[in-house]
Design a protein around this motif. Structure first.
Motif, mmCIF file in Angstrom:
data_model
loop_
_atom_site.group_PDB
_atom_site.id
_atom_site.type_symbol
_atom_site.label_atom_id
_atom_site.label_comp_id
_atom_site.label_asym_id
_atom_site.label_seq_id
_atom_site.Cartn_x
_atom_site.Cartn_y
_atom_site.Cartn_z
ATOM 1 N N ALA A 40 -89.121 105.657 94.510
ATOM 2 C CA ALA A 40 -88.693 105.216 93.192
ATOM 3 C C ALA A 40 -88.817 106.333 92.168
ATOM 4 O O ALA A 40 -87.940 106.503 91.309
ATOM 5 N N SER A 41 -89.872 107.120 92.260
ATOM 6 C CA SER A 41 -90.090 108.177 91.262
ATOM 7 C C SER A 41 -88.966 109.209 91.266
ATOM 8 O O SER A 41 -88.622 109.750 90.208
ATOM 9 N N ASP A 42 -88.356 109.482 92.409
ATOM 10 C CA ASP A 42 -87.244 110.434 92.474
ATOM 11 C C ASP A 42 -86.015 109.892 91.747
ATOM 12 O O ASP A 42 -85.329 110.623 91.028
ATOM 13 N N PHE A 43 -85.732 108.610 91.942
ATOM 14 C CA PHE A 43 -84.594 107.987 91.267
ATOM 15 C C PHE A 43 -84.855 107.843 89.772
ATOM 16 O O PHE A 43 -83.941 107.967 88.953
ATOM 17 N N ILE A 44 -86.097 107.603 89.419
ATOM 18 C CA ILE A 44 -86.475 107.532 88.004
ATOM 19 C C ILE A 44 -86.254 108.888 87.341
ATOM 20 O O ILE A 44 -85.683 108.967 86.247
ATOM 21 N N ALA A 45 -86.665 109.948 88.005
ATOM 22 C CA ALA A 45 -86.452 111.298 87.465
ATOM 23 C C ALA A 45 -84.960 111.581 87.297
ATOM 24 O O ALA A 45 -84.534 112.149 86.275
ATOM 25 N N VAL A 49 -83.089 112.383 83.718
ATOM 26 C CA VAL A 49 -82.293 113.593 83.508
ATOM 27 C C VAL A 49 -80.918 113.230 82.954
ATOM 28 O O VAL A 49 -80.423 113.860 82.013
ATOM 29 N N LEU A 50 -80.297 112.202 83.521
ATOM 30 C CA LEU A 50 -78.968 111.791 83.063
ATOM 31 C C LEU A 50 -78.986 111.362 81.598
ATOM 32 O O LEU A 50 -78.142 111.786 80.801
ATOM 33 N N HIS A 51 -79.961 110.525 81.236
ATOM 34 C CA HIS A 51 -79.982 110.000 79.871
ATOM 35 C C HIS A 51 -80.428 111.035 78.842
ATOM 36 O O HIS A 51 -79.924 111.044 77.714
ATOM 37 N N ILE A 52 -81.305 111.920 79.230
ATOM 38 C CA ILE A 52 -81.692 112.990 78.306
ATOM 39 C C ILE A 52 -80.505 113.920 78.069
ATOM 40 O O ILE A 52 -80.286 114.385 76.945
ATOM 41 N N SER A 78 -82.792 103.004 75.549
ATOM 42 C CA SER A 78 -83.145 101.758 76.256
ATOM 43 C C SER A 78 -83.385 102.019 77.742
ATOM 44 O O SER A 78 -84.354 101.524 78.324
ATOM 45 N N PHE A 79 -82.503 102.806 78.347
ATOM 46 C CA PHE A 79 -82.682 103.122 79.765
ATOM 47 C C PHE A 79 -83.946 103.945 80.000
ATOM 48 O O PHE A 79 -84.649 103.749 80.994
ATOM 49 N N ILE A 80 -84.238 104.869 79.096
ATOM 50 C CA ILE A 80 -85.470 105.650 79.218
ATOM 51 C C ILE A 80 -86.683 104.734 79.160
ATOM 52 O O ILE A 80 -87.646 104.907 79.923
ATOM 53 N N ALA A 81 -86.637 103.708 78.313
ATOM 54 C CA ALA A 81 -87.732 102.730 78.248
ATOM 55 C C ALA A 81 -87.847 101.956 79.560
ATOM 56 O O ALA A 81 -88.955 101.753 80.072
ATOM 57 N N PHE A 82 -86.696 101.544 80.136
ATOM 58 C CA PHE A 82 -86.725 100.846 81.432
ATOM 59 C C PHE A 82 -87.319 101.736 82.523
ATOM 60 O O PHE A 82 -88.116 101.284 83.348
ATOM 61 N N TYR A 83 -86.905 102.995 82.527
ATOM 62 C CA TYR A 83 -87.449 103.928 83.516
ATOM 63 C C TYR A 83 -88.950 104.128 83.327
ATOM 64 O O TYR A 83 -89.684 104.274 84.310
ATOM 65 N N SER A 84 -89.408 104.120 82.098
ATOM 66 C CA SER A 84 -90.850 104.257 81.835
ATOM 67 C C SER A 84 -91.621 103.075 82.405
ATOM 68 O O SER A 84 -92.697 103.254 82.997
ATOM 69 N N CYS A 107 -84.856 98.656 92.562
ATOM 70 C CA CYS A 107 -84.500 98.583 91.135
ATOM 71 C C CYS A 107 -84.200 99.963 90.573
ATOM 72 O O CYS A 107 -83.235 100.141 89.814
ATOM 73 N N SER A 108 -85.006 100.942 90.938
ATOM 74 C CA SER A 108 -84.775 102.297 90.426
ATOM 75 C C SER A 108 -83.478 102.884 90.985
ATOM 76 O O SER A 108 -82.784 103.619 90.282
ATOM 77 N N GLN A 109 -83.133 102.549 92.223
ATOM 78 C CA GLN A 109 -81.871 103.025 92.799
ATOM 79 C C GLN A 109 -80.674 102.429 92.070
ATOM 80 O O GLN A 109 -79.726 103.143 91.719
ATOM 81 N N VAL A 110 -80.717 101.124 91.837
ATOM 82 C CA VAL A 110 -79.620 100.453 91.133
ATOM 83 C C VAL A 110 -79.509 100.984 89.706
ATOM 84 O O VAL A 110 -78.410 101.293 89.220
ATOM 85 N N LEU A 111 -80.645 101.108 89.037
ATOM 86 C CA LEU A 111 -80.652 101.591 87.663
ATOM 87 C C LEU A 111 -80.118 103.027 87.576
ATOM 88 O O LEU A 111 -79.366 103.363 86.661
ATOM 89 N N SER A 112 -80.466 103.867 88.540
ATOM 90 C CA SER A 112 -79.974 105.252 88.508
ATOM 91 C C SER A 112 -78.474 105.306 88.802
ATOM 92 O O SER A 112 -77.770 106.161 88.249
#
Length: 137
Positions: A40-45, A49-52, A78-84, A107-112
């Motif tokens: 999950a942490s890889d997909f979160i990263a 990166v995309l949103h930043i 908002s997405f950065i908050a979800f990832y947090s 969830c992190s895969q779908v969100l990414s």
């Protein structure tokens, strides 16, 4: 593919995929697959990166609709908050029986993936804006 989209693909998407691809490669080359294929942490990263990059790119545009910029920045925040929140769950998963690591990873895969689509649409619009300016010059 124009220059703006090519830079987005190389500098943002490919660089953002490095943790995912590195883990997948490590999973492939290790005996007994002791490293999980996905984390999950890889997909979160990747999503971060995309949103930043969206926030950075949109903030530097001057000839674009201010409300569109606000919507894009708000969506990215908002997405950065979800990832947090998801990242917090990844930290708690080993310590708690309440959280399910597989669900967090899913969830992190779908969100990414959603983040990738949003990022593509933003950079597609920006690249069209730049193309129109080049034609007009």
């Amino acid at each position: 593919m124009n220059n703006k989209k090519a830079k987005w693909l190389i500098y943002t998407v490919v660089v953002g995929l490095i943790p995912i691809l590195s883990r997948l490669f490590s999973w492939l080359v290790t005996k007994d697959n002791i490293i999980p294929a996905f984390s999950a942490s890889d997909f979160i990263a990747f999503g971060l990166v995309l949103h930043i990059s969206i926030i950075n790119e949109v903030e530097h545009l001057s000839d674009i609709d201010a409300s569109w910029k606000t919507i894009q920045n708000g969506t990215s925040i908002s997405f950065i908050a979800f990832y947090s929140v998801l990242y917090t769950f990844t930290l708690l998963a080993p310590l708690s029986e309440v959280t399910d690591s597989n669900v967090i990873t899913g969830c992190s895969q779908v969100l990414s993936l959603v983040s990738l689509l949003i990022s593509y649409s933003v950079f597609d619009r920006i690249s069209k804006l730049y193309n129109n300016e080049e034609v007009a010059v």
